[in-house]
Design a protein around this motif. Structure first.
Motif, short mmCIF file in Angstrom:
data_model
loop_
_atom_site.label_atom_id
_atom_site.label_comp_id
_atom_site.label_asym_id
_atom_site.label_seq_id
_atom_site.Cartn_x
_atom_site.Cartn_y
_atom_site.Cartn_z
N GLY A 174 0.81 -1.36 -0.01
CA GLY A 174 -0.06 0.11 0.15
C GLY A 174 0.78 1.30 0.03
N LYS A 176 4.00 1.40 -4.37
CA LYS A 176 4.98 0.95 -5.78
C LYS A 176 4.30 0.69 -6.83
CE LYS A 176 5.75 -2.71 -2.89
NZ LYS A 176 4.69 -2.28 -1.78
N SER A 177 3.00 -0.01 -6.87
CA SER A 177 2.45 -0.35 -8.11
C SER A 177 2.02 0.88 -8.96
CB SER A 177 1.25 -1.53 -7.92
OG SER A 177 1.81 -2.60 -7.26
N THR A 178 1.44 1.83 -7.92
CA THR A 178 1.00 2.96 -8.63
C THR A 178 2.33 3.88 -9.35
OG1 THR A 178 -0.64 3.21 -6.85
CG2 THR A 178 -0.01 4.94 -8.29
N1 ADP Z 1 -7.20 1.79 -8.88
C1 ADP Z 1 -7.17 2.16 -7.41
N2 ADP Z 1 -8.19 2.82 -6.79
C2 ADP Z 1 -8.44 3.24 -5.64
N3 ADP Z 1 -7.36 3.03 -4.71
C3 ADP Z 1 -6.15 2.55 -5.48
C4 ADP Z 1 -6.08 2.16 -6.57
N4 ADP Z 1 -4.83 1.84 -6.92
C5 ADP Z 1 -4.14 1.95 -5.70
N5 ADP Z 1 -4.90 2.46 -4.77
C6 ADP Z 1 -4.39 2.80 -3.06
O1 ADP Z 1 -3.33 3.61 -3.40
C7 ADP Z 1 -2.51 3.30 -2.57
C8 ADP Z 1 -1.28 2.54 -2.90
O2 ADP Z 1 -1.36 1.44 -3.65
P1 ADP Z 1 -0.28 0.67 -4.51
O3 ADP Z 1 0.40 1.48 -5.42
O4 ADP Z 1 -1.02 -0.54 -4.99
O5 ADP Z 1 0.64 0.22 -3.33
P2 ADP Z 1 1.58 -1.06 -3.30
O6 ADP Z 1 1.98 -1.49 -4.68
O7 ADP Z 1 2.93 -0.74 -2.86
O8 ADP Z 1 1.07 -2.24 -2.48
C9 ADP Z 1 -3.07 2.01 -1.72
O9 ADP Z 1 -3.47 2.76 -0.49
C10 ADP Z 1 -4.15 1.60 -2.58
O10 ADP Z 1 -5.24 0.81 -1.83
#
Ligand code: ADP
Ligand code: MG
Lengths: 274, 189
Positions: free
Chosen positions: A91, A94-96
């Motif tokens: 959370g 990273k993925s974002t």
């Molecule tokens: N498409 C989305 N819609 C709503 N919230 C999102 C979405 N993608 C990510 N988030 C939120 O944004 C934050 C960062 O997520 P993410 O980048 O997936 O983290 P990681 O990959 O480090 O686990 C988290 O709180 C996640 O729930």
């Protein structure tokens, strides 16, 4: 999807959007053959944000999903051929960050530079062409088309890029052999093990000889031994081809295959230059 | 050799404790034992030997002498050079080995006690561990099965350390509150 990883949903969604964007781009470029994306040069004019000469650079990215801040001033520089691991708690963004770097989603603020180009200044079709021609993707799972054989899956990005059926098949076979999974070429993804499936996915990411591979938890669904093997093959192939890799993982033993780690915490990047 | 390492670390720890304000040797020993000496309290001899070495090196100075006799009449204060020395010590990550935890724990507590960034201490340690893990991974991928086993063993141990670092990073606020004892405040001039 493991309940442990709330980003699995986003990854799956972006895998789907990457796939549909790729086919949209192939439809667009079908009418104009031979106008693939130009390879970017590495040298750019000097700029104040320090992105000059980088293959890929994110500068001060911000992104919210509704009330949730996902990125809060994240910056990253990736040089040609460099393998960079993004680490950090679940959370943390990273993925974002990976999705923004790959042009799958646009940041609310900040900029992503690919060579001398700004992703925000490109059309959606241009970004799709970039993803199809210069980027490769490996996700945790669910990225292979279940109706196609493994060899057809690997040949798919080549076919979308306009390579002929026969040549695409040969290159796909050769790539599968390089990753030690030529024996599953005729099987469908549902008929192979998790480790074999990930190696097929790596083959598909490598087959177009991309400049950058984006790998989001590529070993997340594998046991230690299979995970290590996928990382060994992925990084060895990337080093041989001088392909840069942006690797998202929370596993330190996976990150140890990289050249450098960057920690993401609360949407901000923190470099761990020793 | 281990004795020297130990003494160096006691010196830095005492310096860190002195940053809160001047103290007598006895007071320092009590403070040290309370925070770090659970299974190995300091001997008075160690405290005074360490303090006299620090005095000789200009890292502490005598802040006042109470009338009477006995070794504990002097009150010590940290000097500028002493503060710089603590600063430098905190920037040196511990060697990644099985004895990490006590050394790292001490650095964290001193950083928190002296208002420095404990997150930086943790991040430097993490970088040091990851560098060691990268080196081992490279050796492993180029090596035979025996190399792989040896490297994997070390890699799993380093990974366990890293998980500990991650957990500690998440608990820094709790640790900061826990180490704020009234005694540390008392010592302030
Ligand atoms: N498409 C989305 N819609 C709503 N919230 C999102 C979405 N993608 C990510 N988030 C939120 O944004 C934050 C960062 O997520 P993410 O980048 O997936 O983290 P990681 O990959 O480090 O686990 C988290 O709180 C996640 O729930
Ligand atoms: Mg994620």
């Amino acid at each position: 999807m493991t309940p442990r990883d709330p980003s699995a949903r986003a990854v799956a969604a972006s895998a789907a959007s990457a796939a549909s964007a790729a086919s949209a781009a192939s439809a667009a470029s079908a009418g104009a053959p031979g106008t693939g994306p130009a390879r970017v040069g590495l040298a750019g004019p000097a700029d104040p944000s320090g992105t000059s000469g980088a293959l890929l650079a994110a500068v001060e990215l911000r992104k919210r999903f509704g009330a949730t801040p996902a990125l809060d001033g994240a910056s990253l520089r990736v040089d040609a051929g460099e393998i960079v691991a993004l680490m950090g708690p679940s959370g943390s963004g990273k993925s974002t960050l990976l999705h923004c770097l790959a042009g799958i989603i646009g940041p609310d603020a900040g900029e992503v530079h690919y060579g001398t180009r700004r992703l925000s200044a490109m059309s959606e079709a241009g970004r799709s062409a970039l993803r199809r021609g210069e980027f490769g993707f490996v996700f945790q799972f669910g990225q292979l088309v279940p109706e196609l054989t493994c060899a057809e899956n690997v040949a798919l990005p080549l076919r979308l890029g306009g390579v002929g059926r026969r040549a695409a098949r040969e290159r796909a076979r050769a790539q599968l052999a390089r990753l030690g999974v030529d024996d599953v070429a005729g099987k469908r993804p549902g008929e192979v093990s998790g480790g074999q499936g990930q190696r097929v996915a790596v083959a598909r990411a490598l087959v177009t000889e991309p400049r950058v591979i984006f790998a989001d938890e590529p070993t997340g669904a594998l046991d230690s031994l299979n995970g290590e093997e996928v990382m060994r093959l992925l990084t060895q192939a990337a080093r041989e081809a001088a392909t840069a890799v942006v690797l998202v993982t929370h596993d330190a033993r996976v990150a140890a295959y990289s050249d450098r780690e960057v920690v993401v915490r609360d949407g901000r990047t923190r470099s761990l230059a020793g | 050799m281990p004795c020297i390492v130990l003494r160096m670390s006691i010196g830095h720890t005492l310096l860190g404790l002195l940053e809160a304000g001047p103290r007598h040797g006895y007071d320092l020993k009590r403070s040290y034992d309370e925070r770090f000496g659970h299974d190995r309290p300091l001997h008075y001899g160690q405290v005074y030997a360490t303090l006299s070495r620090l005095l000789k090196n200009g890292l502490v100075e005598v802040d006042g002498v109470t009338p009477g006799d006995g070794p504990d009449r002097k009150r010590y204060a940290i000097t500028e050079a002493g503060v710089t020395d603590v600063e430098h010590w905190l920037t040196q990550p511990e060697r990644p080995d099985l004895y990490l935890h006590s050394g790292l724990y001490t650095k964290l507590v001193v950083a928190l006690l002296t208002g420095r960034s404990a997150t930086d201490v943790l991040d430097r340690q993490r970088a040091e561990h990851l560098t060691a893990m990268r080196t081992l991974t490279r050796r492993k991928t180029g090596g035979d099965l025996a190399d792989q086993l040896v490297c994997d063993h070390a890699l799993f141990h380093l990974e366990a350390d890293l998980r500990f670092l991650e957990l500690t990073a998440a608990r820094l606020d709790a640790l900061r509150n826990a180490i704020r004892s009234p005694q540390a405040e008392e010592a302030r001039p």
